[in-house]
Design a protein around this motif. Structure first.
Motif, PDB file in Angstrom:
ATOM      1  N   THR A 136      -8.300   6.888  -8.769  1.00 57.90           N
ATOM      2  CA  THR A 136      -8.210   5.647  -7.833  1.00 57.90           C
ATOM      3  C   THR A 136      -7.731   4.363  -8.524  1.00 57.90           C
ATOM      4  O   THR A 136      -8.766   4.050  -9.645  1.00 57.90           O
ATOM      5  CB  THR A 136      -9.507   5.588  -6.984  1.00 57.90           C
ATOM      6  N   GLY A 137      -7.090   3.764  -8.285  1.00 53.58           N
ATOM      7  CA  GLY A 137      -6.896   2.275  -8.852  1.00 53.58           C
ATOM      8  C   GLY A 137      -5.382   1.882  -8.723  1.00 53.58           C
ATOM      9  O   GLY A 137      -4.711   2.102  -7.625  1.00 53.58           O
ATOM     10  N   ILE A 138      -4.749   0.927  -9.868  1.00 51.66           N
ATOM     11  CA  ILE A 138      -3.511   0.488  -9.584  1.00 51.66           C
ATOM     12  C   ILE A 138      -2.800   1.305 -10.561  1.00 51.66           C
ATOM     13  O   ILE A 138      -3.121   1.404 -11.702  1.00 51.66           O
ATOM     14  CB  ILE A 138      -3.606  -0.982  -9.925  1.00 51.66           C
ATOM     15  N   TRP A 139      -1.380   1.636 -10.120  1.00 52.12           N
ATOM     16  CA  TRP A 139      -0.535   2.132 -10.619  1.00 52.12           C
ATOM     17  C   TRP A 139       0.727   1.556 -10.993  1.00 52.12           C
ATOM     18  O   TRP A 139       1.235   0.853 -10.069  1.00 52.12           O
ATOM     19  CB  TRP A 139      -0.091   3.539 -10.209  1.00 52.12           C
ATOM     20  N   ARG A 140       1.586   1.567 -12.215  1.00 54.38           N
ATOM     21  CA  ARG A 140       2.761   0.774 -12.287  1.00 54.38           C
ATOM     22  C   ARG A 140       4.021   1.800 -12.497  1.00 54.38           C
ATOM     23  O   ARG A 140       3.817   2.922 -13.016  1.00 54.38           O
ATOM     24  CB  ARG A 140       2.681   0.092 -13.673  1.00 54.38           C
ATOM     25  N   ILE A 141       5.003   1.395 -11.811  1.00 54.86           N
ATOM     26  CA  ILE A 141       6.298   2.065 -11.621  1.00 54.86           C
ATOM     27  C   ILE A 141       7.175   1.119 -12.186  1.00 54.86           C
ATOM     28  O   ILE A 141       7.565   0.043 -11.725  1.00 54.86           O
ATOM     29  CB  ILE A 141       6.618   2.590 -10.318  1.00 54.86           C
ATOM     30  N   GLY A 142       8.111   1.613 -12.876  1.00 53.21           N
ATOM     31  CA  GLY A 142       9.406   0.735 -13.586  1.00 53.21           C
ATOM     32  C   GLY A 142      10.353   0.265 -12.344  1.00 53.21           C
ATOM     33  O   GLY A 142      10.367   0.954 -11.404  1.00 53.21           O
ATOM     34  N   PRO A 143      11.063  -0.679 -12.549  1.00 53.11           N
ATOM     35  CA  PRO A 143      12.138  -1.108 -11.704  1.00 53.11           C
ATOM     36  C   PRO A 143      12.921  -0.237 -11.306  1.00 53.11           C
ATOM     37  O   PRO A 143      13.583  -0.349 -10.115  1.00 53.11           O
ATOM     38  CB  PRO A 143      12.748  -2.171 -12.431  1.00 53.11           C
TER      39      PRO A 143
END
Length: 337
Positions: A124-131
């Motif tokens: 659970t939390g914030i996830w990053r995805i490339g452009p």
């Protein structure tokens, strides 16, 4: 916002709260929505429930599909391309939902996407995805008993704000990732009960006018939390009430005029700066449990999760936005009441 029965089966600062309905600067003109139409259709049985939206400069829409755990990009022709799938979680236990769901989404200026993922576990939390899409990477963890829903990004201060629907508060997280801290809390952010299948307090969230604005689904309210110069939260102001099932929302310009998705009523509400409101679109216009609103130029985008509809019809809908003094050449008509 999620329907439980059908889909589950297939801080640092505690802000004092008070009610304040303060008239703001007059709007440049009453907004009108016309020519509503489905831009893209999705498969409810596959968990493709459009939950939140972040727009590209060209108007393409990055959309979270909550129960499919997917992020897709929808172009102007309605074609959608898969950007990323959040990882499967063994035995998810998201509060009130059970399933793992991807919720809020924001886009940084460099095109990087960030999403909330709620699982009831350490994922659970914030996830990053490339452009351009690819593997999602977790950059911040939130407590397993939280339900991160709306997500806002302040690149100037280098922080995220996360609306937690289960715990009824707002988290602040560094843009580079790391430890989440409670930024604002109080009874006006907390849920009341299972009005929509689970307890839903703080839900939608946006940055506007040196403040963080938050909707509370259970309490039918739109709230404003000033950001002080030192970055801490000011006193929470209630800016509008009587918004049955308010989910996420968007501002139509520089003033405090808002278009808000009312999930239980299947309507889009037009909220004036003084807190009064009326209806801009309804179910006959193609709404089916809308969850979020976004604007690009004069186009309004709405995610229809269709959680309660029988039969379900999840879509991304678009409509044309004009103001009273603007010429409307769209040729369509929307509902106002």
């Amino acid at each position: 916002m999620f329907r439980l029965s059908r889909l589950a089966t297939t801080a640092t600062v505690v802000a004092a709260a008070f009610t304040l309905l303060v008239p703001a600067a007059a709007s440049a003109g009453e907004p009108t929505l016309s020519d509503p139409r489905a831009l893209a259709n999705f498969n409810f049985d596959a968990g493709e429930t459009p939950e939140n939206i972040a727009l590209e400069p060209d108007g393409s829409a990055n959309v979270t599909l909550a129960h499919a755990r997917q992020v897709v990009r929808v172009d102007g022709h309605g074609t959608h391309r898969l950007l990323s799938v959040l990882p499967s979680v063994p035995d998810p236990n998201t509060p009130g939902i059970g399933a793992a769901v991807v919720t809020g989404i924001v886009r940084a200026k460099d095109g990087t996407l960030y999403v909330n993922y709620a699982t009831g576990t350490s994922e659970t939390g914030i996830w990053r995805i490339g452009p351009h899409g690819g593997t999602a990477v977790q950059i911040a963890q939130l407590p397993a008993d939280s339900l991160p829903n709306g997500l806002a990004l302040d690149e100037k201060r280098g922080v995220f704000y996360v609306a937690d629907s289960a715990r009824g508060l707002v988290w602040r997280v560094p843009l580079k990732g790391g430890t989440a801290t409670i930024w604002a809390a109080g009874s006006v952010l907390q849920p009341l009960g299972e009005s929509v299948g689970y307890e839903a307090g703080a839900n939608g969230i946006k940055l506007h006018g040196d403040a963080v604005w938050v909707s509370n689904t259970d309490r039918w309210t739109l709230l404003r939390i000033p950001v002080r110069r030192d970055g801490t939260a000011g006193s929470i102001e209630t800016r509008a009430t009587g918004l049955d099932g308010i989910d996420d929302f968007a501002f139509t310009g520089k003033d405090d005029t808002v278009l808000a998705a009312l999930i239980t009523d299947s309507t889009i509400a037009h909220i004036r700066p003084d807190g009064t409101h009326d209806t801009a679109l309804t179910a006959p216009d193609g709404l089916s449990n809308p969850t979020a609103v976004a604007l690009h130029d004069k186009t309004v985008y709405v995610t229809n999760a269709s959680y309660f509809a029988v039969p379900p019809n999840p879509t991304v809908l678009t409509a044309h936005l004009t103001h009273d003094e603007d010429p409307d050449t769209s040729g369509g008509s929307g509902n106002r009441s």
